[in-house]
Scaffold this motif. Sequence first.
Motif, short mmCIF file in Angstrom:
data_model
loop_
_atom_site.label_atom_id
_atom_site.label_comp_id
_atom_site.label_asym_id
_atom_site.label_seq_id
_atom_site.Cartn_x
_atom_site.Cartn_y
_atom_site.Cartn_z
N ILE A 204 42.26 30.82 41.29
CA ILE A 204 43.41 31.21 42.13
C ILE A 204 44.54 30.19 41.95
CG2 ILE A 204 44.23 31.65 44.46
CD1 ILE A 204 42.32 33.78 43.38
N SER A 225 46.46 38.54 37.34
CA SER A 225 45.00 38.58 37.45
C SER A 225 44.34 38.23 36.13
CB SER A 225 44.53 39.95 37.94
OG SER A 225 44.93 40.97 37.04
N SER A 228 43.81 34.64 35.71
CA SER A 228 42.73 34.08 36.53
C SER A 228 41.34 34.44 35.99
CB SER A 228 42.85 34.60 37.97
OG SER A 228 42.51 35.98 38.03
N SER A 236 42.84 40.26 43.65
CA SER A 236 43.70 40.57 44.81
C SER A 236 42.97 40.28 46.11
CB SER A 236 44.14 42.03 44.76
OG SER A 236 44.93 42.27 43.64
N PHE A 239 42.54 36.37 46.43
CA PHE A 239 43.86 35.75 46.65
C PHE A 239 44.30 35.94 48.10
CE2 PHE A 239 48.34 35.01 46.51
CZ PHE A 239 48.54 34.12 45.47
N PRO A 247 49.10 38.71 46.10
CA PRO A 247 49.71 38.00 44.97
C PRO A 247 51.19 38.33 44.77
CG PRO A 247 47.56 38.84 44.34
CD PRO A 247 47.86 39.40 45.69
#
Length: 315
Positions: A204, A225, A228, A236, A239, A247
Motif C-alpha cells: 500500500i 493496483s 502494488s 481497493s 487501501f 485509492p
Amino acid sequence: MKRATSDFEKDPPSIQSYYEGTTLSNRKRGSYGFRFQDRSYKYLVNLWNIGWELQSSTDYCWDGNERDEIGKLIFQYTLSGTGKLEIEDQSYTLQKGQAFIVSIPSNHRYYFSGGSEPWEYIFLTLYGLEAEKAWSYITKRTGPILDIPPDSPLINSIFNIYKETRKENVKDAYYASALSYRFLMELIRFTKNNTNQDVIPTNIKKAITFMEDYLDRDLTLEDISEESNLSRYYFSKIFKEQVKVTPMQYLTQLRIKKSTYLLLQTNKTINEIAIEVGFKNGNYFNKVFKKSLGVSAGEFRKDNGHNFMDYIVTE
C-alpha cells in the motif's frame, strides 16, 4: 502592567525537567480536584482531577462499578513500577511507559498488587461530550492500553497541566477547559499516528509513492493496483481499510494539495496547473477543486494570494 505568560502559551516542558535531580522520595507529587462554580457554559471537555502519585500499599484499588463519579473518563500513565488493570475479561500488567483509559461506570478494576517497587503514575480525569467521543474513538482503535514514549507531546501535555495546577494558574473553568482540550487533541493525534502509519502494508505504501511520483499522469485504479502487485478488488479493499479513503479519493487529495501550492506560488494558468496535477482540462479541475475546497481555483488564488502563504493544509 505586563501580563505574566502562562505555560499554556509556551511549548509544554519536557518530562525530563520534572525528573532531573530528583529521586522517588522528593518529586513534587500530589492530587488536585477542580470544582468550578461557573456553569453558565456547557463545556465540551473539562478537568475533574489530576494527580502524580506513588502507591506502595495493596489497599490501593479502584472498581469502576463502585464509584460515584458518573460520566468521568480516566487516563493513567505509569512512570515507574507496575500496576494491574482488569477490564471485562482481560487482565493487564501496566509497565513503565504504558497508559490505560477507562470510563466510569464500567466493568474494570485497577490496583497495586504489591512487589519490591512502588507504582508511580500520573493521572487525569476528564468529563464532557468531546472527552466521551474521544474515549470511544481511542478504545475502538487501540483497546484500553496505550504504549507512549515518556518524551512524547502527549505526556508533556499532561505534565504541563499538572505544573500549571501546582502553580495555581488554573483558576477558572475556561482555562481548565483549554488545557483539557489541548491534552485531548494530543491524545487523539497520538492514537491516529500510531495506529495508521506503522501498520500500513508495504504494497500500500508502494502504491502511495507511485501516486505521488506520477501525479501528472492520467492514472487509473488498474495502474495503481498493478504497482502494488494486488488484484484491483483486493487492493481497493485493503487501501480503504488502511487509509480510510478509496485509492482514487486519495489521488484526488494529492492533486488538490499540489494544485493549491501551484496556485499560490506560480503564475501558471489554471489550465496549466490542471494538466500538471493530472486533470485533462481546467474546467474539470475547477469542478473537482470547488467540490474539495468550496471555492473555484480562480477564487482561491484571488482570495489567498495576498496572504503570503506557501501551502494550504488539507486532509
